[in-house]
Design a protein around this motif. Structure first.
Motif, short mmCIF file in Angstrom:
data_model
loop_
_atom_site.label_atom_id
_atom_site.label_comp_id
_atom_site.label_asym_id
_atom_site.label_seq_id
_atom_site.Cartn_x
_atom_site.Cartn_y
_atom_site.Cartn_z
N GLY A 31 0.80 -1.22 0.00
CA GLY A 31 0.00 0.00 0.00
C GLY A 31 0.83 1.26 0.00
N ARG A 32 0.34 2.24 0.73
CA ARG A 32 0.93 3.56 0.75
C ARG A 32 2.32 3.54 1.36
NH1 ARG A 32 -2.60 7.83 3.74
NH2 ARG A 32 -0.84 7.97 5.12
N PHE A 33 3.22 4.31 0.77
CA PHE A 33 4.56 4.43 1.33
C PHE A 33 5.00 5.89 1.25
CE2 PHE A 33 5.11 3.29 -3.10
CZ PHE A 33 6.07 4.18 -3.55
N ILE A 34 6.04 6.23 1.98
CA ILE A 34 6.51 7.60 2.06
C ILE A 34 7.58 7.88 1.01
CG2 ILE A 34 7.63 9.29 3.58
CD1 ILE A 34 6.37 7.66 5.92
N ASP A 35 8.53 6.96 0.88
CA ASP A 35 9.67 7.19 -0.01
C ASP A 35 10.16 5.86 -0.56
OD1 ASP A 35 11.75 8.42 -1.33
OD2 ASP A 35 12.90 8.92 0.47
N LYS A 36 10.58 5.85 -1.82
CA LYS A 36 11.19 4.66 -2.42
C LYS A 36 12.70 4.84 -2.36
CE LYS A 36 11.62 2.00 -6.59
NZ LYS A 36 12.21 2.29 -7.86
N VAL A 37 13.40 3.89 -1.71
CA VAL A 37 14.83 4.04 -1.51
C VAL A 37 15.66 2.94 -2.19
CG1 VAL A 37 14.61 5.34 0.62
CG2 VAL A 37 14.71 2.84 0.71
N GLY A 38 15.02 2.06 -2.95
CA GLY A 38 15.78 1.03 -3.64
C GLY A 38 14.87 0.01 -4.27
N SER A 39 15.50 -1.03 -4.84
CA SER A 39 14.74 -2.11 -5.45
C SER A 39 15.49 -3.42 -5.29
CB SER A 39 14.50 -1.82 -6.93
OG SER A 39 15.74 -1.78 -7.61
N TYR A 40 14.75 -4.52 -5.41
CA TYR A 40 15.30 -5.87 -5.28
C TYR A 40 14.61 -6.75 -6.30
CZ TYR A 40 15.76 -10.57 -3.22
OH TYR A 40 15.98 -11.91 -3.03
N ASN A 41 15.42 -7.39 -7.16
CA ASN A 41 14.89 -8.29 -8.17
C ASN A 41 15.46 -9.69 -7.92
OD1 ASN A 41 13.95 -9.62 -10.39
ND2 ASN A 41 14.71 -8.15 -11.89
N PRO A 42 14.71 -10.58 -7.26
CA PRO A 42 15.24 -11.90 -6.91
C PRO A 42 15.44 -12.82 -8.11
CG PRO A 42 12.94 -11.74 -6.31
CD PRO A 42 13.36 -10.38 -6.77
N LEU A 43 14.95 -12.45 -9.29
CA LEU A 43 15.10 -13.30 -10.47
C LEU A 43 16.48 -13.16 -11.10
CD1 LEU A 43 11.61 -12.74 -12.09
CD2 LEU A 43 12.36 -14.64 -10.66
#
Length: 135
Positions: A31-43
């Motif tokens: 749902g709602r979040f304040i800030d996006k600080v990264g990403s993770y792609n397990p594939l």
């Protein structure tokens, strides 16, 4: 307001993709979040640089403001050198169960008895040979 640094799932069915976000603890996972600080792609392969991407400055900023990372995010931060993850040591986890320990103990007792019997038989075999050579 209590903040968490956690994963928010994206992607399609059986093709996960996660954003590392700063969110209020009461908001839902995706749902709602304040800030996006990264990403993770397990594939992606584990040695790929694109697997985990972090915005180091923003993460440090939010940690200073009191955001607590979840266990999985703490692993990423530990690998990046931003935080230390305490060692979780459970030495009893590797031990076999109670019944298996009983079986091992019984087997050990049988082996000790067999070794004692073999040593006794060897001692008896040596003793008459020594007496015969002495005569």
């Amino acid at each position: 307001m209590a903040l968490k640094i956690r994963l928010a799932r994206g992607g399609s069915k059986k093709r996960p993709y996660y954003r590392i976000v700063i969110a209020d603890v009461r908001s839902p996972r995706d749902g709602r979040f304040i800030d996006k600080v990264g990403s993770y792609n397990p594939l992606l392969p584990k040695d790929s640089e694109q697997r985990v991407q972090l915005d180091v400055e923003r993460i440090q900023h939010w940690i200073e403001k009191g955001a607590k990372p979840t266990d999985r995010v703490l692993r990423f931060l530990d690998a990046a050198g931003l935080a230390t993850r305490p060692a979780r040591n459970n030495p009893k986890k590797a031990l076999p169960g109670a019944k298996a320990q009983e079986r091992l103990e019984e087997q050990r007792m049988k082996e000790e008895e067999a070794a004692a019997a073999a040593a006794e038989a060897a001692a008896e075999a040596e003793a008459p040979a020594e007496e015969a050579s002495a005569e």
